[in-house]
Design an enzyme around this catalytic site. Sequence first.
Site, PDB file in Angstrom:
ATOM      1  CB  CYS A  19      -5.150   2.115  17.014  1.00  0.00           C
ATOM      2  SG  CYS A  19      -6.539   0.975  16.917  1.00  0.00           S
ATOM      3  CB  CYS A  79      -9.537  -0.432  16.515  1.00  0.00           C
ATOM      4  SG  CYS A  79      -9.784  -0.084  18.263  1.00  0.00           S
ATOM      5  CG  ASN A 107     -15.844  -0.225  14.694  1.00  0.00           C
ATOM      6  OD1 ASN A 107     -16.267   0.066  13.574  1.00  0.00           O
ATOM      7  ND2 ASN A 107     -16.483   0.110  15.793  1.00  0.00           N
ATOM      8  CB  ILE A 108     -14.905  -6.663  13.789  1.00  0.00           C
ATOM      9  CG1 ILE A 108     -14.600  -6.300  12.321  1.00  0.00           C
ATOM     10  CG2 ILE A 108     -15.773  -7.920  13.891  1.00  0.00           C
ATOM     11  CD1 ILE A 108     -15.797  -6.113  11.419  1.00  0.00           C
ATOM     12  CD  GLU A 109     -18.648  -2.410  18.882  1.00  0.00           C
ATOM     13  OE1 GLU A 109     -19.807  -2.745  19.207  1.00  0.00           O
ATOM     14  OE2 GLU A 109     -18.192  -1.253  19.026  1.00  0.00           O
ATOM     15  CD  GLU A 143      -8.057   2.996  14.506  1.00  0.00           C
ATOM     16  OE1 GLU A 143      -9.142   2.421  14.358  1.00  0.00           O
ATOM     17  OE2 GLU A 143      -7.899   3.993  15.249  1.00  0.00           O
ATOM     18  CB  CYS A 193      -7.829   3.636  20.983  1.00  0.00           C
ATOM     19  SG  CYS A 193      -7.276   2.046  20.345  1.00  0.00           S
TER      20      CYS A 193
HETATM   21  N1  THU Z   1     -12.644   2.132  17.925  1.00  0.00           N
HETATM   22  C1  THU Z   1     -11.925   2.042  16.770  1.00  0.00           C
HETATM   23  O1  THU Z   1     -12.308   1.314  15.840  1.00  0.00           O
HETATM   24  N2  THU Z   1     -10.776   2.761  16.666  1.00  0.00           N
HETATM   25  C2  THU Z   1     -10.286   3.569  17.640  1.00  0.00           C
HETATM   26  O2  THU Z   1      -9.176   4.073  17.530  1.00  0.00           O
HETATM   27  C3  THU Z   1     -11.107   3.873  18.813  1.00  0.00           C
HETATM   28  C4  THU Z   1     -12.245   2.948  19.057  1.00  0.00           C
HETATM   29  C5  THU Z   1     -13.871   1.331  18.038  1.00  0.00           C
HETATM   30  C6  THU Z   1     -13.789   0.204  19.039  1.00  0.00           C
HETATM   31  C7  THU Z   1     -15.249   0.010  19.390  1.00  0.00           C
HETATM   32  O3  THU Z   1     -15.839  -0.851  18.443  1.00  0.00           O
HETATM   33  C8  THU Z   1     -15.858   1.387  19.223  1.00  0.00           C
HETATM   34  O4  THU Z   1     -14.938   2.148  18.469  1.00  0.00           O
HETATM   35  C9  THU Z   1     -16.149   2.101  20.531  1.00  0.00           C
HETATM   36  O5  THU Z   1     -15.022   2.147  21.334  1.00  0.00           O
END
Ligand code: THU
Length: 134
Positions: free
Chosen positions: A91, A53, A42-44, A55, A88
Amino acid sequence: MTKEELINEAIKARAYSYSPYSKFKVGSALLTNNEEVYLGANIENASYPVTMCGERNAIYNAYCHGVKKEDIKAIAIVADTEEPCSPCGACRQVLSELLPVDTPVYLGNLKSKIKITTVKELLPFAFEPKDLNA
Ligand code: THU
């Protein structure tokens, strides 16, 4: 490659997570029928909604290297959660369009707990490309 090995690749991918806001590292590893592995994390962003996300990054990474839907064998998703990390809704929608519906999805955590599911199980009655032509 076994599901445990693929989950280990997903654990390694967590090292690439850029998650200074949530501090929640998600790693993913996509396996092809040729036994190639594509990682994602995941890259915010300070503009929170543009976060991507883990995946989805693994899937997009594979597609950007020429992998096609029919080449995909499995995907693993891991985070440091109590129970195996569940993807989520956004995804699930992407999994459902870009992976074959029966693809095994290995959900994991750092405690070696594994839940095995499929793309179809994660998103039954999905909105599909064919719905656009109705
Ligand atoms: N996140 C994912 O990478 N995959 C998911 O299916 C659920 C959430 C990440 C997004 C964000 O960077 C962090 O988790 C918190 O929500």
